[in-house]
Design a protein around this motif. Structure first.
Motif, PDB file in Angstrom:
ATOM      1  N   THR A 147       0.874  -1.234   0.001  1.00  0.00           N
ATOM      2  CA  THR A 147       0.130   0.052  -0.017  1.00  0.00           C
ATOM      3  C   THR A 147       0.877   1.133  -0.058  1.00  0.00           C
ATOM      4  N   ASN A 148       2.335   1.246   0.423  1.00  0.00           N
ATOM      5  CA  ASN A 148       2.692   2.330   0.468  1.00  0.00           C
ATOM      6  C   ASN A 148       4.386   2.051   0.068  1.00  0.00           C
ATOM      7  N   LEU A 149       4.762   2.858  -1.092  1.00  0.00           N
ATOM      8  CA  LEU A 149       6.241   2.479  -1.402  1.00  0.00           C
ATOM      9  C   LEU A 149       7.241   3.576  -0.814  1.00  0.00           C
ATOM     10  N   LEU A 150       8.409   2.769  -0.621  1.00  0.00           N
ATOM     11  CA  LEU A 150       9.391   3.798   0.284  1.00  0.00           C
ATOM     12  C   LEU A 150      10.351   4.252  -0.653  1.00  0.00           C
ATOM     13  N   VAL A 151      11.123   5.506  -0.337  1.00  0.00           N
ATOM     14  CA  VAL A 151      12.111   5.888  -0.972  1.00  0.00           C
ATOM     15  C   VAL A 151      13.577   5.851  -0.328  1.00  0.00           C
ATOM     16  N   GLU A 161       7.292   6.215  17.172  1.00  0.00           N
ATOM     17  CA  GLU A 161       8.507   5.659  16.694  1.00  0.00           C
ATOM     18  C   GLU A 161       9.127   5.967  15.326  1.00  0.00           C
ATOM     19  N   ALA A 162      10.089   6.179  15.140  1.00  0.00           N
ATOM     20  CA  ALA A 162      10.664   6.568  13.583  1.00  0.00           C
ATOM     21  C   ALA A 162      11.448   5.163  13.196  1.00  0.00           C
ATOM     22  N   ILE A 163      11.086   4.842  12.036  1.00  0.00           N
ATOM     23  CA  ILE A 163      11.546   3.761  11.362  1.00  0.00           C
ATOM     24  C   ILE A 163      12.252   3.890   9.869  1.00  0.00           C
ATOM     25  N   THR A 164      13.857   3.885   9.780  1.00  0.00           N
ATOM     26  CA  THR A 164      14.225   4.481   8.634  1.00  0.00           C
ATOM     27  C   THR A 164      14.486   3.160   7.712  1.00  0.00           C
ATOM     28  N   ALA A 165      14.130   3.700   6.182  1.00  0.00           N
ATOM     29  CA  ALA A 165      14.541   2.368   5.324  1.00  0.00           C
ATOM     30  C   ALA A 165      15.495   2.675   4.333  1.00  0.00           C
ATOM     31  N   TRP A 166      16.228   1.668   4.087  1.00  0.00           N
ATOM     32  CA  TRP A 166      17.347   1.959   2.845  1.00  0.00           C
ATOM     33  C   TRP A 166      17.207   0.663   1.903  1.00  0.00           C
ATOM     34  N   ASN A 167      17.315   0.863   0.730  1.00  0.00           N
ATOM     35  CA  ASN A 167      17.113  -0.122  -0.328  1.00  0.00           C
ATOM     36  C   ASN A 167      18.716  -0.789  -0.441  1.00  0.00           C
ATOM     37  N   ILE A 168      18.705  -2.033  -0.286  1.00  0.00           N
ATOM     38  CA  ILE A 168      19.908  -2.729  -0.195  1.00  0.00           C
ATOM     39  C   ILE A 168      19.808  -3.913  -1.353  1.00  0.00           C
ATOM     40  N   PRO A 169      19.682  -3.634  -2.818  1.00  0.00           N
ATOM     41  CA  PRO A 169      19.365  -4.685  -3.880  1.00  0.00           C
ATOM     42  C   PRO A 169      20.532  -5.564  -3.886  1.00  0.00           C
ATOM     43  N   GLY A 170      20.163  -6.842  -4.164  1.00  0.00           N
ATOM     44  CA  GLY A 170      20.903  -7.727  -4.568  1.00  0.00           C
ATOM     45  C   GLY A 170      20.122  -9.360  -4.100  1.00  0.00           C
ATOM     46  N   HIS A 171      19.868  -9.291  -2.919  1.00  0.00           N
ATOM     47  CA  HIS A 171      18.976 -10.441  -2.479  1.00  0.00           C
ATOM     48  C   HIS A 171      17.766 -10.398  -3.631  1.00  0.00           C
ATOM     49  N   THR A 172      17.164  -9.437  -3.396  1.00  0.00           N
ATOM     50  CA  THR A 172      15.987  -8.926  -4.301  1.00  0.00           C
ATOM     51  C   THR A 172      16.264  -7.457  -4.723  1.00  0.00           C
TER      52      THR A 172
END
Length: 234
Positions: A147-151, A161-172
């Motif tokens: 429902t929600n795409l991350l950048v 609470e703050a939750i930070t996301a990073w894209n780490i491509p490779g596994h997928t």
């Protein structure tokens, strides 16, 4: 005819042996996880061979992945043990779209966050690309709606609470790492060995092992100080 059948049987035995040895080697030497607290406000829930994590937030929990069980029995039982139910899950953050991490999501009405690279895999509109996941195909009973795409580098606030996301491509291509309450969540992109070393994702389950290794190295430069624990999905 009998000789031909014996040859075919021997070939099948060898192939199955190679298959199980390859899959089994992906898990040999990993540090075994156990249900319970990982850090203050973070709980690990075992769903078979997959780890799901609760992050305490105001009014309930945020969840890292949903597990391999479409009925989410272990997750719901863990919530019940805390006098909570499915409505207490305020947000779900997918580490990637493989079905053993998305199967239980449909038991919850919370928004589901993921990077665009794995939206199609999570929703079952495209197959995964890793050798073994691709062979297994789309498992429709384990898909979920993102429902929600991350950048890259986005911080999502859930309750207090703050939750930070990073894209780490490779596994997928849409694999994610998350930071919350001092815990860095890797999903399948890395695993913790019993000797304390970090192991990248197994090649047989992954899109591109070299890319995965490069992503893990670049992640080290992005994560701020203050990480107290590393959390893995297996």
């Amino acid at each position: 005819m009998k000789r031909a059948l014996l040859i075919v049987g021997a070939v099948l035995v060898v192939l199955f042996g190679v298959f199980f040895a390859t899959v089994g080697s992906a898990f040999v030497g990993l540090k075994e996880a156990a249900d319970g607290p990982v850090a203050p406000g973070v709980q690990l829930v075992r769903d078979g061979y997959v780890n799901v994590f609760f992050i305490d937030v105001e009014g309930g929990v945020a969840m890292i992945d949903c597990g391999n069980d479409p009925e989410a029995k272990a997750v719901l039982a863990a919530l019940k043990a805390r006098s909570l139910d499915a409505s207490a899950v305020k947000a779900i953050f997918l580490t990637h779209g493989h079905p053993d991490h998305t199967a239980g999501c449909n038991r919850f009405t919370a928004p589901v966050y993921a990077f665009e690279g794995d939206k199609g895999i999570a929703e079952g509109t495209v197959p995964a690309n890793g050798p073994l996941p691709k062979m297994m195909g789309v498992q429709k009973g384990k898909t979920t709606k993102v429902t929600n795409l991350l950048v890259e580098g986005a911080t999502v606030t859930v309750g207090n609470e703050a939750i930070t996301a990073w894209n780490i491509p490779g596994h997928t291509q849409g694999s994610a790492a998350y930071l919350a309450r001092g815990v860095l969540f890797f999903g399948d992109s890395a695993a913790g060995q019993s000797d304390g070393k970090l192991r990248p994702a197994p090649w047989v389950f992954s899109d591109d092992l070299d890319q995965c290794k490069a992503s893990l190295k670049s992640l080290a430069a992005k994560v701020p100080a203050g990480v107290t624990r590393l959390a893995f999905a297996h």
